[in-house]
Write a protein that holds these residues in place. Structure first.
Motif, short mmCIF file in Angstrom:
data_model
loop_
_atom_site.label_atom_id
_atom_site.label_comp_id
_atom_site.label_asym_id
_atom_site.label_seq_id
_atom_site.Cartn_x
_atom_site.Cartn_y
_atom_site.Cartn_z
N LYS A 185 0.83 -1.20 0.00
CA LYS A 185 0.00 0.00 0.00
C LYS A 185 0.88 1.26 0.00
CE LYS A 185 -3.51 -2.39 -0.35
NZ LYS A 185 -4.26 -2.95 0.75
N GLU A 186 0.40 2.27 -0.69
CA GLU A 186 1.12 3.55 -0.75
C GLU A 186 1.09 4.25 0.61
OE1 GLU A 186 3.24 6.75 -2.45
OE2 GLU A 186 2.80 4.78 -3.30
N GLU A 187 -0.05 4.16 1.31
CA GLU A 187 -0.22 4.77 2.63
C GLU A 187 -0.95 3.79 3.54
OE1 GLU A 187 -2.38 8.36 2.08
OE2 GLU A 187 -0.86 9.31 0.81
N PRO A 188 -0.83 3.95 4.87
CA PRO A 188 -1.47 3.01 5.78
C PRO A 188 -2.99 3.03 5.68
CG PRO A 188 0.21 4.31 6.90
CD PRO A 188 0.01 4.95 5.57
N ILE A 189 -3.58 1.87 5.77
CA ILE A 189 -5.02 1.71 5.99
C ILE A 189 -5.20 0.38 6.70
CG2 ILE A 189 -5.54 0.59 3.79
CD1 ILE A 189 -8.15 2.45 3.82
N LEU A 190 -6.05 0.38 7.74
CA LEU A 190 -6.14 -0.80 8.60
C LEU A 190 -4.72 -1.22 9.00
CD1 LEU A 190 -9.03 -2.79 6.90
CD2 LEU A 190 -8.99 -2.05 9.27
N ASP A 192 -2.75 -2.99 6.89
CA ASP A 192 -2.13 -3.42 5.64
C ASP A 192 -0.66 -2.98 5.59
OD1 ASP A 192 -4.66 -4.27 5.09
OD2 ASP A 192 -4.87 -3.21 3.19
N ALA A 193 0.15 -3.80 4.95
CA ALA A 193 1.59 -3.55 4.88
C ALA A 193 1.91 -2.44 3.88
CB ALA A 193 2.32 -4.83 4.51
N CYS A 194 2.81 -1.57 4.29
CA CYS A 194 3.34 -0.51 3.42
C CYS A 194 4.82 -0.77 3.16
CB CYS A 194 3.14 0.86 4.06
SG CYS A 194 1.40 1.30 4.31
N MET A 195 5.44 0.12 2.41
CA MET A 195 6.83 -0.08 1.99
C MET A 195 7.77 -0.22 3.19
SD MET A 195 8.87 -0.44 -0.60
CE MET A 195 7.97 0.20 -2.04
N GLN A 196 7.62 0.62 4.20
CA GLN A 196 8.56 0.59 5.32
C GLN A 196 8.53 -0.74 6.05
OE1 GLN A 196 10.94 2.99 6.06
NE2 GLN A 196 11.65 1.21 7.22
N GLU A 197 7.32 -1.28 6.26
CA GLU A 197 7.22 -2.58 6.93
C GLU A 197 7.90 -3.67 6.11
OE1 GLU A 197 4.08 -0.08 8.65
OE2 GLU A 197 4.10 -0.86 6.61
N ALA A 198 7.76 -3.60 4.79
CA ALA A 198 8.40 -4.59 3.93
C ALA A 198 9.92 -4.50 4.03
CB ALA A 198 7.95 -4.39 2.48
N LEU A 199 10.43 -3.28 4.08
CA LEU A 199 11.88 -3.09 4.22
C LEU A 199 12.35 -3.58 5.59
CD1 LEU A 199 12.22 0.45 2.61
CD2 LEU A 199 12.94 -1.73 1.61
N ASP A 200 11.53 -3.36 6.62
CA ASP A 200 11.90 -3.76 7.97
C ASP A 200 12.11 -5.27 8.10
OD1 ASP A 200 11.80 -1.15 8.83
OD2 ASP A 200 9.79 -1.31 9.73
N VAL A 201 11.35 -6.06 7.34
CA VAL A 201 11.49 -7.52 7.42
C VAL A 201 12.37 -8.08 6.29
CG1 VAL A 201 9.26 -7.74 8.56
CG2 VAL A 201 9.38 -8.04 6.08
N THR A 211 4.46 -0.06 -4.97
CA THR A 211 3.18 0.17 -4.28
C THR A 211 2.06 0.20 -5.31
OG1 THR A 211 3.01 2.59 -4.40
CG2 THR A 211 4.45 1.65 -2.68
N THR A 212 0.85 0.06 -4.78
CA THR A 212 -0.34 0.12 -5.65
C THR A 212 -0.68 1.56 -6.01
OG1 THR A 212 -1.82 0.21 -3.74
CG2 THR A 212 -1.29 -1.98 -4.62
N GLY A 213 -0.01 2.51 -5.36
CA GLY A 213 -0.29 3.92 -5.61
C GLY A 213 -1.48 4.45 -4.85
N THR A 214 -2.02 3.65 -3.92
CA THR A 214 -3.22 4.04 -3.20
C THR A 214 -3.24 3.39 -1.82
OG1 THR A 214 -5.65 3.97 -3.25
CG2 THR A 214 -4.49 2.14 -4.27
N ASP A 215 -4.18 3.84 -0.98
CA ASP A 215 -4.37 3.21 0.32
C ASP A 215 -5.65 2.37 0.34
OD1 ASP A 215 -6.30 5.18 0.25
OD2 ASP A 215 -5.96 5.91 2.28
N ALA A 216 -6.20 2.05 -0.81
CA ALA A 216 -7.45 1.29 -0.86
C ALA A 216 -7.28 -0.09 -0.22
CB ALA A 216 -7.91 1.13 -2.31
N ILE A 217 -8.33 -0.56 0.46
CA ILE A 217 -8.34 -1.91 0.99
C ILE A 217 -8.43 -2.87 -0.20
CG2 ILE A 217 -9.64 -3.59 2.36
CD1 ILE A 217 -10.65 -1.19 4.03
#
Length: 287
Positions: A185-190, A192-201, A211-217
């Motif tokens: 996801k481009e920005e947090p929602i619920l 859902d994983a964003c770029m920073q979390e992916a880099l962290d793991v 990213t999908t370019g959006t924060d849509a569920i």
């Protein structure tokens, strides 16, 4: 996926939980709850799309509270839970290195979902009970057949924490000599994983990240960025994690695109829509 009657009460439950995470202002909570009810009055009817309504509700909560990430603290908790179980899961994979077993592990990660299951759920217990269950719907052989002919895979991520288990599956996918791109996801929602979390793991160690370019569920096609849509249509195979992606992808004209949904049927509407029992582990070929 179209809404089922139970979805209305689930939207209200999520609203309450997200508001309690986002703000301590009781008057503001009342105002936003009234707004959520208005959204449901306007939008909730037979034929409405579930993840579109959910996205509007959670965007409203973020905007009106001024809190861009109400689930921020739960993101860390999800990561902690996933890392706690990682050694046990890795040991299990050593005993059975089949693609099906890796798929089951990735699906077990899908229960790390406080949005769908609620804040009081026994997430730790659910992880291990889920990973030990067989698949209620198993299209893993069809996926493996497609992987042997593919050159690239687009992997639609779902929740924080869950991506720890996704990393294991992505490593397995590389045995089929495919290049994997993970969409976040481009920005947090619920949660859902964003770029920073992916880099962290360390997901960038095993895949290309976009990213999908959006924060849509899940996937709301009209919300996707142009660059992501190009990725979507040029890939050979799409692997989509979780309920939101299933809800959205079933509303997209996929043409002949091979799409595989990996999820745990955590709610009755999803289970009913797919045709499995509640809590069933699913590898579903949409095309």
């Amino acid at each position: 996926m179209k809404v089922h009657y139970e979805c209305a009460s689930c939207f209200l439950r999520q609203t309450r939980e997200a508001l309690d995470l986002a703000t301590d202002d009781e008057e503001l909570k009342m105002k936003i709850t009234e707004m959520t009810n208005q959204i449901l009055c306007r939008k909730f009817r037979e034929g409405a799309v579930s993840n579109q309504i959910g996205t509007e509700i959670h965007r409203t909560i973020k905007r009106e509270t001024g809190n861009p990430d109400p689930y921020y603290d739960l993101r860390g908790k999800s990561d902690d839970i996933a890392m706690q179980f990682l050694p046990r899961v890795e040991k299990m994979l050593k005993n059975d290195k089949s693609l099906k077993n890796y798929l089951k592990v990735a699906i077990a990660g899908n229960v790390l979902d406080f949005g769908a299951l609620g804040l009081k759920s026994d997430i730790e217990g659910l992880v291990m009970s889920t990973v030990e269950k067989d698949l209620a719907l198993d299209h893993s052989k069809q996926l493996e057949k497609k992987l042997k002919k593919a050159r690239n895979v687009l992997y639609l991520a779902d929740n924080v924490g869950e991506i720890v288990f996704d990393k294991l599956l992505i490593k397995k996918l590389q045995e089929y000599e495919v290049k994997v791109t993970v969409a976040l996801k481009e920005e947090p929602i619920l949660n859902d994983a964003c770029m920073q979390e992916a880099l962290d793991v360390g997901l960038d160690e095993v895949a290309r990240l976009i990213t999908t370019g959006t924060d849509a569920i899940g996937v709301i096609y009209d919300d996707l960025s142009d660059s992501f849509r190009k990725e979507f249509w040029k890939t050979d195979i799409i692997i989509a994690k979780g309920l939101g992606n299933y809800e959205g992808l079933t509303e997209v004209d996929l043409k002949a695109k091979p799409v595989y949904c990996l999820l745990n049927a955590k709610c009755q509407p999803i289970a009913r829509d797919i045709g499995v029992e509640l809590g069933g582990n699913v590898v579903l070929e949409l095309n």
